[in-house]
Motif scaffolding. Structure first.
Motif, mmCIF file in Angstrom:
data_model
loop_
_atom_site.group_PDB
_atom_site.id
_atom_site.type_symbol
_atom_site.label_atom_id
_atom_site.label_comp_id
_atom_site.label_asym_id
_atom_site.label_seq_id
_atom_site.Cartn_x
_atom_site.Cartn_y
_atom_site.Cartn_z
ATOM 1 N N ASP A 48 -10.428 4.207 3.708
ATOM 2 C CA ASP A 48 -9.319 3.851 2.803
ATOM 3 C C ASP A 48 -8.735 2.500 3.195
ATOM 4 O OD1 ASP A 48 -8.092 6.878 1.546
ATOM 5 O OD2 ASP A 48 -9.758 6.751 2.929
ATOM 6 N N ASP A 49 -8.526 2.312 4.491
ATOM 7 C CA ASP A 49 -7.930 1.062 4.970
ATOM 8 C C ASP A 49 -8.831 -0.128 4.659
ATOM 9 O OD1 ASP A 49 -5.845 2.564 5.965
ATOM 10 O OD2 ASP A 49 -6.742 2.763 7.965
ATOM 11 N N TYR B 113 0.830 -1.202 0.000
ATOM 12 C CA TYR B 113 0.000 0.000 0.000
ATOM 13 C C TYR B 113 0.866 1.254 0.000
ATOM 14 C CZ TYR B 113 -4.293 2.470 1.268
ATOM 15 O OH TYR B 113 -5.401 3.272 1.293
ATOM 16 N N SER C 27 2.684 2.469 -3.376
ATOM 17 C CA SER C 27 1.902 3.142 -4.404
ATOM 18 C C SER C 27 1.901 4.656 -4.242
ATOM 19 C CB SER C 27 0.460 2.624 -4.388
ATOM 20 O OG SER C 27 -0.140 2.894 -3.138
ATOM 21 N N SER D 38 -8.665 -0.903 0.949
ATOM 22 C CA SER D 38 -7.382 -1.489 0.545
ATOM 23 C C SER D 38 -7.301 -2.969 0.912
ATOM 24 C CB SER D 38 -6.229 -0.719 1.185
ATOM 25 O OG SER D 38 -6.235 -0.885 2.594
ATOM 26 N N THR D 39 -7.904 -3.342 2.032
ATOM 27 C CA THR D 39 -7.894 -4.753 2.433
ATOM 28 C C THR D 39 -8.740 -5.609 1.491
ATOM 29 O OG1 THR D 39 -9.751 -4.378 3.941
ATOM 30 C CG2 THR D 39 -7.534 -4.195 4.861
ATOM 31 N N ILE E 179 -10.305 3.549 -5.142
ATOM 32 C CA ILE E 179 -10.742 4.148 -3.882
ATOM 33 C C ILE E 179 -11.176 5.595 -4.107
ATOM 34 C CG2 ILE E 179 -9.983 4.875 -1.580
ATOM 35 C CD1 ILE E 179 -8.126 2.429 -1.566
ATOM 36 N N LYS F 164 -8.705 -3.027 -3.421
ATOM 37 C CA LYS F 164 -8.973 -1.893 -4.291
ATOM 38 C C LYS F 164 -7.715 -1.040 -4.477
ATOM 39 C CE LYS F 164 -13.312 -2.937 -4.650
ATOM 40 N NZ LYS F 164 -13.859 -3.454 -5.938
ATOM 41 N N THR F 165 -7.511 -0.557 -5.690
ATOM 42 C CA THR F 165 -6.362 0.291 -5.971
ATOM 43 C C THR F 165 -6.654 1.729 -5.522
ATOM 44 O OG1 THR F 165 -7.165 0.866 -8.178
ATOM 45 C CG2 THR F 165 -5.801 -1.117 -7.973
ATOM 46 N N ARG F 166 -5.609 2.553 -5.567
ATOM 47 C CA ARG F 166 -5.786 3.958 -5.181
ATOM 48 C C ARG F 166 -6.826 4.657 -6.059
ATOM 49 N NH1 ARG F 166 -3.557 5.062 -0.200
ATOM 50 N NH2 ARG F 166 -1.370 4.427 -0.089
#
Length: 541
Positions: A446-447, A6, A9, A450-451, A459, A454-456
């Motif tokens: 966001d956290d 994470y 990126s 990400s788990t 998100i 999902k990419t930036r």
């Protein structure tokens, strides 16, 4: 494992902050590098003729507007923020409306009413004993008053917010120590509010320093008008750039002072502990005096100018002398809309990049990316025009050598250049609205995303974008109106035939056509009210 991936990126997002900070730095470097090629003949002419006058006029204007806005803004902020009097709820928001009037619009309205052939001096001459009375309105005091009347809301809104945070408790505490109300104001309330007031004052100073339209209407020569004349009169970009360096120095000095005082601003909840914030009740002649003062300021700064604008519009339409403005309105909206979209997109990227990478370097680069609002429009136009012309010449030379084809100007005089200039100038407006909304989104979202792998980008698009819609809408409106009202950038680097409402106002006022200039000015004032109401709503919160 997930956390490490994470963090990796962050690289592309850091590149975004580097890119846009570099975009802002280029005009500044261009301005100061112009001293490598001094225009000796032009400088000798300026020094021998008008340079001292330009500097003195600029200093007098900035200093005079600062004193005027401090006096009016702080006084009104205290009355509407701490005192209770008849009409307070109305004046609290109405006194910010003069922000909707661009200074150059207020200037030509003032001259149309107050000049030698205007109705005011015409009426004075009808009074027995005053038949030969004439007073010069194209002078320093009147320029200060006109610009100050459109800028005092900056000081007013911030000082009012600070006084409201203090509440009446601060004054009451001082009174228990035997201090009179007046001394309590100057020794207690005013020092506490100093960082807020100075921040508003710095905005006033930067706007005054950058003003081109109002001083042009008054034929009041300052450094901004000298920059324009150096380019379009002497046809010397280098001389214009060298003059611009003076304005850049002062603008960054104001920006530095602003940053210092912003760091000292504090917000307090005066309702803690069950206490209810109360105001100072004004009755009798005191209430009447404050009501009268607020009424006079509102009449002079907004009601009378707008009423005159409406009357002139009716006169123009009735006489059939109206200007065909469809093309100007469409191009104004088109340029403003495109610039607003670009500003919002970049604002979202910068705000998200800063959210992902909260390092000091990224924060510094983000600040650099948004300092363009401190650059006067004339300065920014020069700082962008020089590298654009250089790049065009480079392309032409390469094309001639490789293909024997003269391409002519490719980038110069294009809409792309204008959009870049608008982006640099008004990015702070869009970024402020978007970043405020971004900070309200919990990091836990966001956290969690990400788990789930999902990419930036995913998100940002699926989570943040829907939650940012109110901030984005605010940024779009503020950026749109600011771009529509911008005069020097549009005037100096617009493509051929791309005349906006602001340019049309400049052309008509340059010819002394005050009545006909009222028609395009009316549309600008109408749309200018929108961001003022948004700002008032935010300040109330």
């Amino acid at each position: 494992m997930l956390t490490r991936k994470y963090n990796k990126s962050k690289g592309p997002w850091r590149l975004i902050t580097w890119t846009f900070s570099f975009l802002v730095i280029i005009p500044v470097i261009t301005i100061f590098s112009s001293f490598l090629y001094p225009e000796k003949e032009i400088w000798q002419h300026l020094v021998a003729t008008v340079l001292s006058e330009l500097v003195i006029n600029t200093v007098l204007l900035v200093g005079g507007v600062a004193c005027f806005t401090l006096l009016i803004g702080v006084t009104l902020g205290w009355f509407t923020g701490v005192c209770d009097f008849y009409g307070k709820r109305f004046f609290s928001w109405a006194l910010a409306l003069p922000m909707a009037l661009p200074a150059y619009v207020m200037a030509f309205i003032f001259l149309g009413v107050m000049d030698f052939s205007g109705p005011v001096q015409g009426f004075i001459k009808t009074i027995p004993g005053f038949e030969s009375t004439v007073f010069e309105v194209r002078s320093t005091p009147f320029v200060i008053i006109v610009i100050g009347l459109t800028l005092y809301p900056y000081v007013y809104l911030l000082s009012r917010a600070s006084f409201m945070n203090q509440g009446r408790g601060v004054i009451e505490a001082a009174r228990t120590l035997g201090i009179s109300p007046i001394k309590a104001f100057f020794k207690v309330a005013l020092p506490i509010s100093r960082p807020w007031i100075i921040t508003g004052l710095m905005l006033v100073l930067m706007e005054t320093l950058a003003d081109f339209g109002a001083v042009s209407v008054f034929n009041y020569d300052t450094l901004t008008t000298a920059i324009y004349k150096s380019w379009f009169g002497f046809f010397s970009l280098d001389a214009a750039a060298q003059l611009s360096s003076f304005l850049v120095f002062f603008a960054f000095a104001f920006l530095f002072i602003d940053a210092i005082y912003k760091s000292r601003m504090r917000y307090y909840d005066s309702s803690k502990g069950g206490k209810v914030k109360t105001n100072i009740k004004l009755t009798g002649w005191k209430s009447f005096a404050v009501f009268s003062f607020c009424t006079v300021i509102l009449l002079i700064a907004f009601v009378i100018p707008v009423s005159q604008l409406i009357l002139w519009n009716i006169e123009v339409i009735t006489d059939g002398e109206g200007v065909e403005l469809f093309d100007h309105i469409s191009k104004t909206l088109l340029l403003g809309g495109m610039a607003a979209v670009v500003i919002c997109l970049v604002s979202i990227l910068l705000a998200y990049a800063q959210r992902i990478d909260g390092s000091k370097v990224t924060k510094i680069l983000t600040k650099i990316s948004t300092i363009g609002y401190a650059l006067p429009g004339t300065v920014l136009a020069i700082g962008i025009a020089i590298p654009v012309i250089w790049f065009d010449k480079l392309i032409q030379e390469i094309s001639l050598q490789l293909f024997a084809i003269n391409t002519g100007p490719i980038i110069q005089g294009s809409i792309a250049v204008m959009l870049i200039a608008y982006l640099i100038r008004f990015l702070a407006v869009g970024f402020g609205a978007v970043n405020s909304a971004m900070q309200n989104i919990k990091p836990s979202l966001d956290d969690a995303a990400s788990t789930l792998g999902k990419t930036r980008i995913q998100i940002l698009y699926k989570i943040h974008f829907p939650l940012l819609q109110k901030g984005i809408l605010t940024a779009l409106i503020l950026a749109l109106v600011d771009v529509m009202k911008e005069m020097p950038i549009t005037l100096m680097i617009r493509p051929f035939g791309w005349d906006t409402l602001a340019v049309k106002i400049f052309e008509l006022t340059s010819e002394g056509e005050w009545v006909r200039a009222a028609q395009p000015a009316f549309y600008l004032v109408l749309v200018g009210i929108i961001p003022v109401l948004i700002l008032i709503k935010k300040m109330e919160k």
